[in-house]
Motif scaffolding. Structure first.
Motif, PDB file in Angstrom:
ATOM      1  N   ASP A  52     -52.209   8.766   3.406  1.00  0.00           N
ATOM      2  CA  ASP A  52     -52.810   7.687   2.637  1.00  0.00           C
ATOM      3  C   ASP A  52     -54.030   8.224   1.891  1.00  0.00           C
ATOM      4  O   ASP A  52     -54.250   9.445   1.847  1.00  0.00           O
ATOM      5  N   LYS A  76     -45.733  10.634  -2.327  1.00  0.00           N
ATOM      6  CA  LYS A  76     -45.265   9.488  -3.121  1.00  0.00           C
ATOM      7  C   LYS A  76     -43.804   9.664  -3.520  1.00  0.00           C
ATOM      8  O   LYS A  76     -43.015   8.699  -3.492  1.00  0.00           O
ATOM      9  N   ARG A  90     -48.674   5.809   2.378  1.00  0.00           N
ATOM     10  CA  ARG A  90     -48.984   4.460   2.856  1.00  0.00           C
ATOM     11  C   ARG A  90     -50.127   3.845   2.048  1.00  0.00           C
ATOM     12  O   ARG A  90     -51.172   4.463   1.846  1.00  0.00           O
ATOM     13  N   THR A 147     -47.173  -0.971   1.094  1.00  0.00           N
ATOM     14  CA  THR A 147     -46.082  -0.333   1.836  1.00  0.00           C
ATOM     15  C   THR A 147     -45.450  -1.317   2.822  1.00  0.00           C
ATOM     16  O   THR A 147     -46.163  -1.897   3.654  1.00  0.00           O
TER      17      THR A 147
END
Length: 892
Positions: free
Chosen positions: A322, A347, A353, A357
């Motif tokens: 993330d 990605k 995330r 998501t």
């Protein structure tokens, strides 16, 4: 080499900042036959990618890959797969015996007519020397320098051997002593989140994955790197190109919501998570964290939670990529191109995330509102035994009454020879800010420094019986504590830098002052240690200390000031200020805003770049070590640290047929939660023990015994140290602590009895309770079991790593049916045991265990054979995983 059959047509090119990377696209695989895999947990997507990349029609088939997609229907699987991690991480306690095994395999390869060069790591291996420094000196400005000098004196033979390994093996690097702990070096430098490799004229990108010979390898799961702990024998097989055989795991989703309240630490959070997951039961499963609460946690908070996966029993505790992942990679000085690749790759693969998501599909879930977390410790002997801070004193009193039967002695204090203070039950004699769980996290270290500063300003001091130490996991910690001006405050309370390494958490706490040790021993005092590590098993931290508590670094400082577990530090005064006024914990506890401000102004990416710019070079001590030997090692005669192990003696190219276990004697009866520390301790060697006597016979002075952990390269010491923990309780000898058993009605050291049984040709078995082998990934717990002559261990349940290690050493693990135990069958240890059908066993089959009592009566127990996979069955037939790998290398 990546030569995938690519049955699902997913090999693609990803362009990042003008550079092309080959990768195996999960979205494309979904479109081409793997319906629904975008809904897999992120950790299973990593496993799926691994199979797509290594599909060869033999070790990985299209059906193996389809089985991962089918997992979405059942959320569990009995399908066996072959998994290949990108790299291997080792620390020196387990790394030295691993390199010893590789050296022994080279010797054996020569004897079998093979090429010793074939015994060589095929994947990158990093060994971080971090478990050997001991806290002999503390509380002084030169403590670190003196401890390092003593470390080199004690471990010269081991370090010479590792320098040889560094030159003899390809793909093998060693991070020298005094640098940091393996998990933090991994988090801050080695790990890349997305790994790359140049082959066949292209650069292949794939998730960073690893296995490590320390169970807390999972700390790097916080950086979205899938890794977990294995025993040294599994790691050796992985580095030699052997895939890890595993069942597609269950994945338990742990949803986090809310935000930590003011004054609550990441340690408080992880102790709550550990308690919940251990209660849930996640042994052998993946745990993956999700939910909006992740947005309120730092990367270091995530790493703290991930680190404790062995304590909650999971294989891993995974956090997806993330924004925090990318921010941490930048903040620790990673290459900007690598950071860009991580973002683009995650990605592209559906592994990134964010708030949008969707929740993945999990086997099961549980949830925690982070705002409900309160200050806590865990103790007195298990990481999952969380106690609210305001209940610790009462909990210690209950322990005194229930476990130690000393309720009436609470409050008794005794004189200490040569000192002006006394000592009593519950006094804190060790307060250690030690590495691993918490020194990855600046919030708790800055917090500890602020507690020290505030306490110092109020005139508080540490009690004179407390041994204080600071052993960070990284040199960067020293930089930011100094820049924040907090190291001076820590020094003033005795928390001077003592070393960079595992220290107290692994049992390298060093001795207490002789007069304290004598007072404790002479008066049978139950004294305590408070440490910021992750392990507090009995007999682990220090032989004089029977109550051990895990706590955040700020609370370690507070308890050093309070000096006793009998004080309720949540409500009672810690001491008095210069004017005689009471000072409470709340008076010296920093605010979250204070901590955050200092983190922002004290930590820079330049610190990480500078500290890791030449991380493998080492200090003058390391560079002065001479390297001897070439392709094979020149084993030093008479060394008590490094010796050629007997595993391959008499080995032939064809393994001997498996035989039944006939008329085996019982070596031990054990209760629940027998840890690998119980089976193979890492700490002090008692002079009166078989290992101590062996060293004395070889003219080693008691002061130079070092530790079991440091001597893992010598099988003679380690065999004698197996089941030698001073707190282990063999129920064949009720009421007695230590490594003893009964043979022919006589109490004997376990080692001595086993050698007598071997001379008689009698095999051995062990009976145990639940969670047998919990704790560290300690290969000697399995190696020693094998060398003592144990053919099978029959338990109610096994911890994941130790079960695998037993199989890897050719020892058969079996489990009772639910509701059954050795107690329910009335076993006393005087029986003889026969297990037939071993030559024809299949994975996870039921096997009859014939038990004959001393009076001649007999009965049969139906047990589950925990040889779980076909590969594991091959290891058993070969005599162990190393024998299996060696024969294949020689044949090739």
């Amino acid at each position: 080499m990546t030569q995938s059959l690519d049955s699902f047509k997913c090999k693609k090119t990803l362009e990042v900042n003008g550079k092309a990377y080959t990768y195996f696209s999960i979205p494309d695989a979904e479109r081409n036959g793997l319906a629904g895999v975008s809904r897999l947990p992120a950790s299973l997507k990593v496993v799926l990618e691994n199979l797509l990349r290594f599909e060869d029609g033999r070790t990985v088939t299209a059906d193996d890959i389809r089985a991962v997609a089918k997992w979405l229907e059942t959320r569990t699987s009995e399908h066996e797969i072959s998994y290949r991690p990108a790299r291997v991480l080792m620390q020196d306690f387990t790394g030295v015996p691993a390199v010893v095994d590789l050296a022994a395999m080279r010797d054996a390869a020569v004897k079998l007519g093979g090429d010793p060069k074939k015994v060589n790591p095929l994947v990158p291996v990093d060994l971080v020397i971090d478990h050997s420094v001991m806290i002999d000196y503390f509380g002084t400005r030169d403590a670190f320098t003196r401890n390092v000098e003593l470390e080199y004196q004690r471990n010269g033979e081991r370090y010479e051997f590792l320098r040889w390994g560094q030159s003899a093996f390809d793909n093998f690097r060693a991070v020298p002593p005094g640098t940091g702990i393996c998990h933090q070096v991994n988090l801050e430098y080695l790990a890349q989140t997305v790994w790359t490799k140049d082959e066949n004229g292209e650069t292949v990108a794939y998730p960073d994955t690893l296995v490590g010979t320390d169970s807390h390898t999972t700390m790097v799961n916080g950086l979205a790197v899938l890794g977990w702990g294995v025993g040294g024998i599994e790691a050796e097989a992985a580095m030699l190109g052997q895939p890890i055989s595993m069942l597609i795991p269950e994945v338990v989703g742990f949803k986090l919501t809310g935000k930590l309240n003011e004054g609550i630490t990441a340690t408080d959070l992880v102790l709550r998570v550990t308690e919940m997951l251990r209660k849930k039961g996640v042994v052998g499963k993946f745990v993956e964290f999700f939910g909006p609460g992740l947005d309120t946690l730092s990367l270091e908070d995530a790493a703290t939670i991930a680190n404790m996966a062995p304590e909650y029993g999971a294989t891993c505790g995974f956090f997806p990529v993330d924004r925090e992942t990318l921010g941490y990679l930048k903040a620790t000085g990673r290459d900007p191109q690598r950071v860009a690749l991580v973002e683009a790759y995650a990605k592209a693969q559906g592994m990134f995330r964010d708030a949008a998501t969707p929740e993945p599909v999990f086997t099961d879930t549980l949830e925690l509102d982070i705002s409900t977390v309160v200050p806590a410790l865990s103790g007195p002997k298990r990481p999952q035994d969380r106690v609210n801070l305001d209940a610790v004193a009462a909990g210690f009193a209950r322990t005194m009454a229930d476990e130690f039967r000393k309720a009436e002695e609470m409050g008794r204090r005794v004189a200490v020879e040569g000192r002006t203070h006394d000592l009593g039950h519950g006094d804190v004699v060790i307060a250690a800010i030690t590495s691993c769980t918490n020194t990855s996290n600046p919030s708790v270290l800055i917090g500890a420094g602020l507690v020290a500063r505030n306490a110092r300003r109020k005139g508080l001091t540490v009690k004179p019986w407390v041994k204080t130490s600071l052993a960070p996991g990284s040199q960067v910690v020293t930089d930011y504590l100094a820049k924040a001006g907090l190291q001076e405050d820590l020094d003033a309370l005795g928390f001077n830098l003592a070393g960079y390494g595992c220290t107290t958490c692994i049992g390298n706490s060093g001795p207490l002052a002789p007069e304290l040790s004598k007072a404790i021993s002479d008066n049978d005092l139950v004294v305590a240690a408070v440490l910021s590590g992750n392990r507090n098993f009995e007999g682990r931290v220090n032989p004089d200390v029977r109550a051990n508590y895990l706590a955040s670094p700020p609370l370690v400082v507070a308890y050093a000031i309070a000096g006793s577990m009998t004080i309720n530090v949540a409500t009672d005064p810690l001491g008095t200020d210069q004017d005689g006024n009471p000072v409470y914990l709340k008076d010296i506890w920093p605010t979250t805003e204070e901590i955050t401000r200092l983190i922002r102004t004290s930590i820079t990416d330049d610190m990480f770049r500078a500290r890791y710019s030449d991380v493998f070079k080492g200090d003058a001590h390391w560079q002065a070590i001479k390297v001897e030997g070439g392709m094979t090692y020149k084993w030093p005669a008479g060394s008590t640290y490094v010796a050629n192990p007997p595993y391959f003696e008499g080995m032939t190219m064809e393994p001997k047929p498996l035989t039944d276990i006939e008329n085996a004697a019982v070596m031990g009866l054990f209760l629940d939660s027998i840890t690998t520390d119980h089976i193979s301790p890492a700490g002090n060697i008692k002079a009166s023990s078989p290992a101590g006597k062996y060293l004395a016979d070889h003219q080693v002075a008691v002061a130079d015994f070092n530790s079991y952990g440091a001597r893992r390269g010598n099988h003679e010491v380690m065999m004698r140290g197996t089941f030698a923990n001073i707190r282990i309780k063999n129920q064949m000898v009720p009421g007695v602590e230590g490594g003893v058993t009964l043979k022919d009605g006589q109490q004997k050291w376990i080692y001595d009895a086993c050698m007598e049984y071997q001379a008689e040709g009698t095999p051995l078995v062990i009976f145990a309770g639940k969670e047998y082998g919990t704790g560290s990934s300690r290969d000697w717990a399995a190696k020693g079991t094998n060398l003592l002559g144990v053919r099978a261990v029959i338990a109610q349940s096994f911890e994941r790593i130790h079960r695998s290690n037993l199989v890897g050493m050719g020892v058969i693990p079996l489990t009772f049916k639910d509701g059954e135990s050795w107690q329910s069958h009335g076993i006393t240890g005087t029986e003889r045991v026969t297990i037939r059908g071993i030559a024809d066993i299949t994975p996870r089959q039921m096997m009859p265990v014939d038990v004959t009592r001393a009076d001649g009566t007999s009965f049969v127990i139906e047990c589950l054979c925990r040889v779980d996979t076909l590969d594991e069955l091959e290891y058993i037939r070969a005599g162990g995983i190393l024998h299996y790998v060696l024969r294949n290398l020689v044949r090739s």
